[in-house]
Design a protein around this motif. Structure first.
Motif, PDB file in Angstrom:
ATOM      1  N   LYS A  12      53.265  62.281  46.817  1.00 32.06           N
ATOM      2  CA  LYS A  12      51.979  62.288  47.517  1.00 32.06           C
ATOM      3  C   LYS A  12      51.869  61.003  48.311  1.00 32.06           C
ATOM      4  O   LYS A  12      52.214  59.928  47.801  1.00 32.06           O
ATOM      5  CB  LYS A  12      50.828  62.341  46.513  1.00 32.06           C
ATOM      6  N   ILE A  13      51.392  61.106  49.515  1.00 30.76           N
ATOM      7  CA  ILE A  13      51.337  59.941  50.389  1.00 30.76           C
ATOM      8  C   ILE A  13      49.907  59.462  50.588  1.00 30.76           C
ATOM      9  O   ILE A  13      49.025  60.245  50.941  1.00 30.76           O
ATOM     10  CB  ILE A  13      51.976  60.264  51.750  1.00 30.76           C
ATOM     11  N   ILE A  14      49.699  58.185  50.312  1.00 33.66           N
ATOM     12  CA  ILE A  14      48.389  57.585  50.567  1.00 33.66           C
ATOM     13  C   ILE A  14      48.518  56.596  51.712  1.00 33.66           C
ATOM     14  O   ILE A  14      49.310  55.663  51.644  1.00 33.66           O
ATOM     15  CB  ILE A  14      47.864  56.848  49.310  1.00 33.66           C
ATOM     16  N   MET A  15      47.785  56.820  52.759  1.00 28.97           N
ATOM     17  CA  MET A  15      47.796  55.884  53.873  1.00 28.97           C
ATOM     18  C   MET A  15      46.954  54.666  53.467  1.00 28.97           C
ATOM     19  O   MET A  15      45.870  54.812  52.896  1.00 28.97           O
ATOM     20  CB  MET A  15      47.195  56.499  55.133  1.00 28.97           C
ATOM     21  N   LEU A  16      47.480  53.512  53.787  1.00 34.95           N
ATOM     22  CA  LEU A  16      46.809  52.271  53.424  1.00 34.95           C
ATOM     23  C   LEU A  16      46.947  51.402  54.649  1.00 34.95           C
ATOM     24  O   LEU A  16      47.984  50.785  54.874  1.00 34.95           O
ATOM     25  CB  LEU A  16      47.555  51.660  52.232  1.00 34.95           C
ATOM     26  N   THR A  17      45.906  51.388  55.479  1.00 41.27           N
ATOM     27  CA  THR A  17      46.104  50.867  56.823  1.00 41.27           C
ATOM     28  C   THR A  17      44.828  50.265  57.376  1.00 41.27           C
ATOM     29  O   THR A  17      43.752  50.410  56.781  1.00 41.27           O
ATOM     30  CB  THR A  17      46.594  52.000  57.746  1.00 41.27           C
ATOM     31  N   ILE A  18      44.953  49.570  58.490  1.00 43.01           N
ATOM     32  CA  ILE A  18      43.747  49.065  59.139  1.00 43.01           C
ATOM     33  C   ILE A  18      43.267  50.017  60.236  1.00 43.01           C
ATOM     34  O   ILE A  18      42.162  49.910  60.708  1.00 43.01           O
ATOM     35  CB  ILE A  18      43.969  47.669  59.757  1.00 43.01           C
ATOM     36  N   GLN A  19      44.137  50.965  60.609  1.00 46.06           N
ATOM     37  CA  GLN A  19      43.740  51.901  61.670  1.00 46.06           C
ATOM     38  C   GLN A  19      42.684  52.883  61.162  1.00 46.06           C
ATOM     39  O   GLN A  19      42.952  53.666  60.275  1.00 46.06           O
ATOM     40  CB  GLN A  19      44.941  52.721  62.163  1.00 46.06           C
ATOM     41  N   ASP A  20      41.530  52.844  61.759  1.00 47.08           N
ATOM     42  CA  ASP A  20      40.528  53.822  61.342  1.00 47.08           C
ATOM     43  C   ASP A  20      39.990  54.609  62.535  1.00 47.08           C
ATOM     44  O   ASP A  20      38.869  55.096  62.511  1.00 47.08           O
ATOM     45  CB  ASP A  20      39.391  53.152  60.580  1.00 47.08           C
ATOM     46  N   ASP A  21      40.820  54.719  63.580  1.00 45.36           N
ATOM     47  CA  ASP A  21      40.415  55.552  64.714  1.00 45.36           C
ATOM     48  C   ASP A  21      40.618  57.026  64.368  1.00 45.36           C
ATOM     49  O   ASP A  21      41.475  57.377  63.576  1.00 45.36           O
ATOM     50  CB  ASP A  21      41.215  55.183  65.961  1.00 45.36           C
ATOM     51  N   ASN A  22      39.810  57.861  64.980  1.00 39.88           N
ATOM     52  CA  ASN A  22      39.850  59.293  64.697  1.00 39.88           C
ATOM     53  C   ASN A  22      41.240  59.881  64.878  1.00 39.88           C
ATOM     54  O   ASN A  22      41.689  60.702  64.087  1.00 39.88           O
ATOM     55  CB  ASN A  22      38.881  60.040  65.622  1.00 39.88           C
ATOM     56  N   GLU A  23      41.887  59.448  65.935  1.00 44.15           N
ATOM     57  CA  GLU A  23      43.221  59.958  66.245  1.00 44.15           C
ATOM     58  C   GLU A  23      44.184  59.763  65.072  1.00 44.15           C
ATOM     59  O   GLU A  23      44.854  60.697  64.633  1.00 44.15           O
ATOM     60  CB  GLU A  23      43.748  59.217  67.494  1.00 44.15           C
ATOM     61  N   TYR A  37      43.518  58.389  52.234  1.00 45.69           N
ATOM     62  CA  TYR A  37      43.452  57.510  53.389  1.00 45.69           C
ATOM     63  C   TYR A  37      42.506  56.356  53.076  1.00 45.69           C
ATOM     64  O   TYR A  37      41.288  56.523  53.073  1.00 45.69           O
ATOM     65  CB  TYR A  37      42.951  58.290  54.599  1.00 45.69           C
ATOM     66  N   LEU A  38      43.073  55.187  52.780  1.00 47.50           N
ATOM     67  CA  LEU A  38      42.244  54.028  52.458  1.00 47.50           C
ATOM     68  C   LEU A  38      42.436  52.934  53.485  1.00 47.50           C
ATOM     69  O   LEU A  38      43.489  52.815  54.101  1.00 47.50           O
ATOM     70  CB  LEU A  38      42.615  53.484  51.078  1.00 47.50           C
ATOM     71  N   LEU A  39      41.391  52.134  53.658  1.00 50.43           N
ATOM     72  CA  LEU A  39      41.528  50.970  54.523  1.00 50.43           C
ATOM     73  C   LEU A  39      42.095  49.823  53.701  1.00 50.43           C
ATOM     74  O   LEU A  39      41.886  49.733  52.493  1.00 50.43           O
ATOM     75  CB  LEU A  39      40.171  50.604  55.118  1.00 50.43           C
TER      76      LEU A  39
END
Lengths: 219, 219
Positions: free
Chosen positions: B87-98, B111-113
């Motif tokens: 399972k993949i959890i995104m952990l990123t600073i990108q929070d744009d809709n795209e 999807y976490l910031l």
DNA sequence: ATTAAAACCACGTGAATACGTTATTGAAGT
DNA sequence: ACTTCAATAACGTATTCACGTGGTTTTAAT
């Protein structure tokens, strides 16, 4: 009894038919230093009537779905019309896709299950005030599943960029002649592009091409 | 150093280019009693190569989006093909809709910031293993916004049930004559129904009517 | 340099379409 | 009883369409 009037507390309204759970919620809200429950109702009809006549304007409405009489989902747009600035958090045991879907579409700001800890509920209120949309991760999972269903995976028909351009204009409803004008090319060129498009999409009319383009997100 | 081998720990892989943040994550994971970081990578290319050759099969992949070379979103389907159960959890600073949109469509489970607390991250792992889709409430808000955009509110053009029936057949790509045959009515009747439909939808061609019907969910 | 593909253009024909106009029937609402 | 309206049907006409068949030019890849 300290800090009661130090700051403006967030005004919350609770709509929940189960007496015990309602009391638990109200007590919890009033025990927190940031919120105050200005009213609690046993049904949507009650809430709607009193909110209208008493001109209540809460910041947050905690709303159950499974209520006798009008259910919570139907109530969302009505409550919003009475108190437009109020954010609504669903707090319910219903976690079927249908309920979630309708709550979202009607404008609920958050969606928690009733088995959430009181901390989570209090926290959800803060997050909503902060512009977020708190939800259980199991609810979020369902939302994502529904979301994915809305995005059909697009097959590749190998349309060239020019063909896509022309298909777009066709979808906009322009007849061949106007497409030609818009692209400053000959009518005959549009015609031959369209033939190629029909061939690739395996259709034989503009309507079918438009339908396929829209259904399969080709544009 | 107790409890290290008491139970099978959840195997986690971290893909993150920032050295400091990567180390922080790895340390945090290894300090927890339930998880162990079996590998960490600086880039997707690295991760893909090593995971292939070393036959790593983690339960969870923590994945940044803004990586040099292949970005995290493109990597999702590749990682999933190597390790389908991960399972993949995104952990990123990108929070744009795209970014959010693409991550979801590519199959990310959460999807976490990056500014989430370590507690939240650890908790997210548990929730994912539990079938949930953890996300910040601000991310959830954006998902809901996108979601709502996918469901066009349908205007009412006052189409009669017969008109809707004919519009459906038009969308299926049938020409007037075949519509008439299918409904066992005259060509002329279909023709006059279509005129009425065009009038109500304010369009002047079959293509436009089909486009409007599909875009606005009239059928 | 050769090939292939995309983009361009043209003419003709029979079919389909959009639309003006008119009209009958039956059901629903006032 | 009266009116409105959906559903049915018809005729004519100018326009648009789909498609057969024939090209050229430009661009990209081999």
């Amino acid at each position: 009894m300290k800090n009661l009037n130090d700051i403006k507390r967030t005004e919350v309204v609770v709509i929940e038919d189960n007496k015990l759970f309602r009391k638990t919620l109200v007590d919890f809200i009033n025990q927190s230093s940031e919120m105050s429950c200005i009213n609690d109702f046993i049904s949507c009809e009650d809430a709607i009537e009193k909110m209208k006549s008493n001109e209540l304007d809460p910041s947050i409405i905690l709303l159950d779905i499974g209520l006798p009489g009008m259910n919570g989902i139907e109530a969302i747009p009505i409550l919003k019309s009475i108190s437009p600035s109020a954010k609504i958090i669903m707090l319910t045991i219903q976690d079927d896709n249908e309920s979630i879907f309708n709550a979202i579409c009607n404008g609920a700001s958050g969606y928690l299950l009733k088995d959430s800890s009181s901390d989570k509920i209090i926290n959800a209120v803060k997050e909503v005030l902060d512009g977020g949309a708190p939800m259980n991760s199991s609810i979020a999972f369902k939302v994502l599943e529904m979301f994915k269903n809305f995005v059909p995976e697009k097959k590749d028909y190998n349309l060239s960029s020019r063909e896509i351009e022309i298909l777009q204009l066709l979808v906009e409803g322009l007849p061949k002649k106007l497409i030609a004008d818009k692209l400053s090319i000959s009518y005959h060129t549009v015609d031959s592009h369209l033939r190629k498009i029909y061939e690739k999409l395996k259709v034989h009319s503009a309507s079918s091409a438009v339908a396929k383009a829209l259904k399969e997100n080709l544009i």
